[in-house]
Scaffold this active site. Sequence first.
Site, PDB file in Angstrom:
ATOM      1  N   HIS A  87       0.824  -1.224   0.000  1.00  0.00           N
ATOM      2  CA  HIS A  87       0.000   0.000   0.000  1.00  0.00           C
ATOM      3  C   HIS A  87       0.856   1.273   0.000  1.00  0.00           C
ATOM      4  CE1 HIS A  87       0.178   0.142   4.548  1.00  0.00           C
ATOM      5  NE2 HIS A  87       0.211   1.427   4.278  1.00  0.00           N
ATOM      6  N   ASP A 139      -0.640  -7.476   1.471  1.00  0.00           N
ATOM      7  CA  ASP A 139      -0.054  -6.131   1.520  1.00  0.00           C
ATOM      8  C   ASP A 139       1.458  -6.257   1.743  1.00  0.00           C
ATOM      9  OD1 ASP A 139       0.288  -3.425   1.629  1.00  0.00           O
ATOM     10  OD2 ASP A 139      -0.486  -3.193   3.681  1.00  0.00           O
ATOM     11  N   GLY A 241       2.964   5.890   8.900  1.00  0.00           N
ATOM     12  CA  GLY A 241       4.387   6.147   8.682  1.00  0.00           C
ATOM     13  C   GLY A 241       5.239   4.956   9.073  1.00  0.00           C
ATOM     14  N   SER A 243       4.144   1.930   8.369  1.00  0.00           N
ATOM     15  CA  SER A 243       3.770   0.917   7.374  1.00  0.00           C
ATOM     16  C   SER A 243       4.974   0.439   6.599  1.00  0.00           C
ATOM     17  CB  SER A 243       2.794   1.507   6.375  1.00  0.00           C
ATOM     18  OG  SER A 243       1.564   1.659   6.980  1.00  0.00           O
ATOM     19  N   GLY A 244       4.960  -0.838   6.298  1.00  0.00           N
ATOM     20  CA  GLY A 244       6.051  -1.416   5.518  1.00  0.00           C
ATOM     21  C   GLY A 244       7.207  -1.860   6.397  1.00  0.00           C
TER      22      GLY A 244
HETATM   23  C1  4AZ Z   1      -0.960   3.596   8.556  1.00  0.00           C
HETATM   24  O1  4AZ Z   1      -1.785   4.447   8.308  1.00  0.00           O
HETATM   25  C2  4AZ Z   1      -1.172   2.750   9.751  1.00  0.00           C
HETATM   26  N1  4AZ Z   1      -2.154   0.941  14.286  1.00  0.00           N
HETATM   27  C3  4AZ Z   1      -0.254   1.772  10.065  1.00  0.00           C
HETATM   28  C4  4AZ Z   1      -0.471   0.975  11.165  1.00  0.00           C
HETATM   29  C5  4AZ Z   1      -1.573   1.154  11.945  1.00  0.00           C
HETATM   30  C6  4AZ Z   1      -2.485   2.129  11.655  1.00  0.00           C
HETATM   31  C7  4AZ Z   1      -2.277   2.928  10.554  1.00  0.00           C
HETATM   32  C8  4AZ Z   1      -1.806   0.261  13.111  1.00  0.00           C
HETATM   33  O2  4AZ Z   1       0.025   3.426   7.856  1.00  0.00           O
END
Ligand code: 4AZ
Length: 856
Positions: A87, A139, A241, A243-244
């Site tokens: 994503h 993902d 932020g 993520s990944g």
């Molecule tokens: C995001 O928006 C995100 N609490 C990543 C992880 C989580 C929530 C949002 C998990 O990238």
Amino acid sequence: MFQHLLLPLVILAISPIPGAFEDSVLSPAQEELEDLDCGHPEPSDRIVGGSDARPRSWPWQVSLHHGGGHICGGSLIAPSWVLSAAHCFVNNRTLEPAAEWSVLLGVHSQDGTLDGVQVRAVAAILVPDNYSSAELGADLALLRLASPASLGPAVRPVCLPRASHRFAYGTACWATGWGDVQEKDPLPLPWVLQEVELRLLGEAACQCLYSRPGPFNLTFQLLPGMLCAGYPEGRRDTCQGDSGGPLVCEEGGRWFQAGITSFGFGCGRRNRPGVFTAVAPYEAWIREQVMGSESEPVFPSQSPELQSGPWELKDENCTITLPECGKAPQPGAWPWEAQVMVPGSKPCHGALVSESWVLVPASCFLDPRSTDRPPRDLDNWRVLLPSRPRPEQVARLVPHKNASWDDTSDLVLLQLRAPVNLSLGPRPVCLPHPEHYFLPGSRCRLARWGSGGPASGPTALLEAELLSGWWCHCLYGRQGALVPPPGHPPHKLCPAYREEEEEAGHCWNESSWSLLCQEEGTWFLAGIRDFSSGCLRPRAFHPLQTHGPWIGHVTQGAYLEDQLAWDWGSEGEETETQICPPRTEHGACGLRPEPAPMGLLWPWMAEVHVAGDRVCTGILVAPGWVLAATHCVLRPGSTTVPYIEVYLGRAGASPLPQGQQVSRLVISIRLPRHLGLRPPLALLELSSQIEPSPSALSICLHPGGIPLGASCWVLGWKDPQDRVPVAAAVSILTSRLCHCLYQGILTPGTLCVLYAEGQEDRCEVASAPLLLCQTEGGSWVFVGIAVQGSRELFATTGPEEAWLSHTVGEAHFLPPSGSPYWLPEGSNLCPLDMAGASGSSSAVLFLLLLTPLIQG
Ligand code: 4AZ
């Protein structure tokens, strides 16, 4: 990302291993080789209690930059390969070009010169064919670096689990990243890599949590290839932020990447653990992508004893964690009530929002007219909290940045020198997230807020129910703004009190209040006071929810709590944007939303009880004035003012709670100066004003007759005994037609209506029904009152507009629209001699063919 770390480690050299593809038992020699390859950070001491990671503790962590800034995390899995989340790279179903991304390796703090950091271009981004969105799984993404990373103490790959690898539920693993430290609260400078310990949750336990409606009333179906980590009570989590980035677990001295940070519902919320892409199920996909490249990731086999559990039972129940805030043993005994004592000032009431922070109005300490710096000498400040033997000392004062000029942000946070133990007495109040939607009808209470006068009388007077967003916004909101739909912060929150009648002689304007609202037994600080209400109880509060992120940011521990009641009903499903009918300079008039709240249908319709023997309709034209038919309120020939009582808040579809009724005495009757005939309309002056509310609200007036394009109704009672309001749809005949039909008997300002088929007999006429129209803009407008003994003829305010606006300063005249209804006097353009046609419906129908109607 929140919280701390433990790191046990060994330094080892790095060398690629050939033939690590087969998921087979490896020889001791191979095992040894693998040890050299992955999952080994630098040795380091254990750190407890911080959330900044130590340099080099997570050497596989990379930062993915796009457009010059950090967007996502990733993990180095081989010198030329980075694992991340799909994503991060897919936008509107299209993969962003690899050339726009760069990979930063060996980063600790993202601030400053980035000394020693390796930057690599991205040669390719690979995403599984079946990826469509994070919530639907798969993902993950692989990034091939344009040139391999040089491995060293700050840059090393992590180990990947094989498909058969099992991470035991309950294992403490670590997530890392530069993401937000709370929802919408970015990591502060110097942007040091954060780490947090998260526990793996069983699939059934996670599904169980996500099956209960939570934030945004959403539930979620966990899919194969996802895993959850976190805590039922929340507060530690990954966030935007992160993520990944990797979720890694230590096994046999080596770190395996169990998950990829994917998504969640908010961050750190109760019963909403983070959702990760499980890496093990994607072993085959990863191998396929990297096959044949010069560097490949390492998939060490899991030691057999670890593969045997513990595993959770399939049908595991989950324990839903309840909020830790907002519990009061009894309403009124608020365990968060804080009193701030400052030498030389009055005590100031506020609320405990966490172990260490108290929220209070800034106006207690800061002069809104001065630009003085906030007070610095806090040594003599004291905070009294319930069931604490001694007052607390104050360490710090943090004013809201708009505190001294913006009434809606009249807030400061005070930090206590020592945190209080929340299990003994004081408890924090819950704070709403910005999207919180306090349901119409929510049970609320007023609580002391700020400094100021004595407390009120009986506590029952502090109880209230919340008005719907539409009413609140249209009665008190900003002119011309759209009504914020559920899920968007309202501009105001409006409590409606059980009893309209105020305590005799009690004036509320010396005191100031906050609004607490309850959901499922948990109290939220919903609003802070608004001074606009004079002696009456406050009607409109500034919602606190927009300040949740500021409070969270400053305190890093306030209890921002999810909405607990989601029974939205029809209003919650409302997707169409609503607008309020236009207001006049005196405020809102003629409001009547569909469907009407609390069974109230016609909030301007009054019952006029004359001398105990007659009841007629009347209409509220201003907070202190009702318009009624003269023939009803004054006996023919009589000049004395009879005893008249006026009731409002009774014109409902069903019997209304007593509390919504309002009654007033009439202290004078005003008639316009007329020559000859007695004027048909009388103004009744009430003994005191009526506060606008959904059960009693003024109607609008329209200069010059009927607004263009309006639809009109005759509103009366079916029977004057039980007084159930009924409305009949009517068309207004053109002035010319009316004039011609009723030649000779019309007085100026009279108009005629034609009932929709079968509706002629709906209203009883002796009680003088009303003629109302709804404008295209949605406002309800008063047009006339039935002429004595007639259903079709209505006396309008037309000729008396000047008198009316002069007598009633606050009458709500809308801006004129269309051309005036009335023809010049003496118009003589009747198509036929219709003197005999009056009252004959066949003649009327015939005439309809000749003359257009104003549509009804
Ligand atoms: C995001 O928006 C995100 N609490 C990543 C992880 C989580 C929530 C949002 C998990 O990238």
